[in-house]
Enzyme design. Structure first.
Site, PDB file in Angstrom:
ATOM      1  N   SER A  45       0.907  -1.272  -0.103  1.00  0.00           N
ATOM      2  CA  SER A  45      -0.155   0.004  -0.005  1.00  0.00           C
ATOM      3  C   SER A  45       0.831   1.169   0.109  1.00  0.00           C
ATOM      4  O   SER A  45       1.788   1.243   0.796  1.00  0.00           O
ATOM      5  CB  SER A  45      -0.947  -0.024   1.318  1.00  0.00           C
ATOM      6  OG  SER A  45      -1.762   1.201   1.328  1.00  0.00           O
ATOM      7  N   GLU A  46       0.589   2.316  -0.998  1.00  0.00           N
ATOM      8  CA  GLU A  46       1.474   3.164  -1.057  1.00  0.00           C
ATOM      9  C   GLU A  46       1.653   4.410   0.032  1.00  0.00           C
ATOM     10  O   GLU A  46       2.511   5.054   0.266  1.00  0.00           O
ATOM     11  CB  GLU A  46       0.919   4.173  -2.301  1.00  0.00           C
ATOM     12  CG  GLU A  46      -0.299   4.550  -2.377  1.00  0.00           C
ATOM     13  CD  GLU A  46      -1.121   3.892  -3.121  1.00  0.00           C
ATOM     14  OE1 GLU A  46      -2.070   4.498  -3.828  1.00  0.00           O
ATOM     15  OE2 GLU A  46      -0.973   2.696  -2.865  1.00  0.00           O
ATOM     16  N   ASN A  47       0.731   3.988   1.097  1.00  0.00           N
ATOM     17  CA  ASN A  47       0.865   4.765   2.343  1.00  0.00           C
ATOM     18  C   ASN A  47       1.675   4.168   3.392  1.00  0.00           C
ATOM     19  O   ASN A  47       2.190   4.803   4.271  1.00  0.00           O
ATOM     20  CB  ASN A  47      -0.429   5.221   2.940  1.00  0.00           C
ATOM     21  CG  ASN A  47      -1.166   3.943   3.483  1.00  0.00           C
ATOM     22  OD1 ASN A  47      -1.124   3.009   2.956  1.00  0.00           O
ATOM     23  ND2 ASN A  47      -1.761   4.042   4.740  1.00  0.00           N
TER      24      ASN A  47
END
Length: 219
Positions: A45-47
């Site tokens: 997940s890019e976060n």
């Protein structure tokens, strides 16, 4: 099983054991519900997560890129956005699965804004479609208005040019090879003529075109 679930299940068949996979917000998150038991993928997940897992207990400090509560698996990694996007831009994501507003016959993608409507921004989509080795667009075949979403040319602002590998809808699976849009699979719930009527984009038929049953009817 509704259209979105059928799409998610078909997308899951594209994933291979050992893949690092980013699932975009919305429909793509459902892909995790249909992963085969005999493969192991690592969800990114890019976060700032590598190793997302099923949600077992809500922890307000753990949310995915869409702001939804998420779980993490033993051995998972948590890091800042800078490191996360270094993974993405460095080509370490094998597959990204994103929703789409429009895809055209040249493999261009528009998925981040509808002109005239308020949007928070493009987010990580522009990095994912450039950095991932394979880009799958999971979307319903037509807009709610009935208008085609597979077009000759996108007229919404583009997310990326020529980066789409596959489009999977409730009716069909298309791939993009050497600048051509190719129909690989068609559902037996729709005829080829009906599919063409709902698809503005030009496409050619694969030499190995498959006619498939809806997922819930398959043995």
């Amino acid at each position: 099983m509704n259209a979105k679930e059928r799409i998610a299940r078909r997308v899951a068949q594209e994933l291979s054991d050992g893949d690092v996979v980013n699932l975009g917000i919305g429909l793509p998150t459902q892909v995790a519900n249909f992963l085969a038991d005999d493969i192991q993928v690592t969800l990114q997940s890019e976060n700032g997560f590598l190793g997302l897992g099923p949600l077992e207990e809500v922890n307000t400090s753990l949310v995915n890129a869409g702001g939804q509560p998420c779980g993490i698996l033993p051995g998972a990694s948590i890091f800042d956005s800078c490191f996360s996007f270094s993974l993405i831009r460095g080509g370490h994501v094998d597959v990204c699965v994103l929703g789409g507003l429009q895809v055209d016959e040249q493999g261009n993608l528009a998925n981040w804004m509808v002109p005239g409507k308020m949007v928070p921004g493009m987010g990580g989509a522009m990095d994912l479609v450039v950095g991932a080795k394979k880009v799958i667009i999971a979307m319903e075949h037509c807009a709610k208005s009935g208008e085609p979403k597979l077009l000759h040319r996108c007229h919404y602002p583009l997310t990326a040019v020529g980066k789409v590998s596959k489009v999977i809808t409730e009716y069909a699976v298309f791939s993009f090879v050497n600048g051509e849009m190719i129909l690989d699979e068609i559902s037996d719930t729709i005829t080829l003529d009906e599919l063409r009527a709902r698809t503005e984009a030009n496409f050619r038929l694969s030499e190995h075109l498959k006619i498939v049953q809806p997922m819930e009817e398959q043995p």
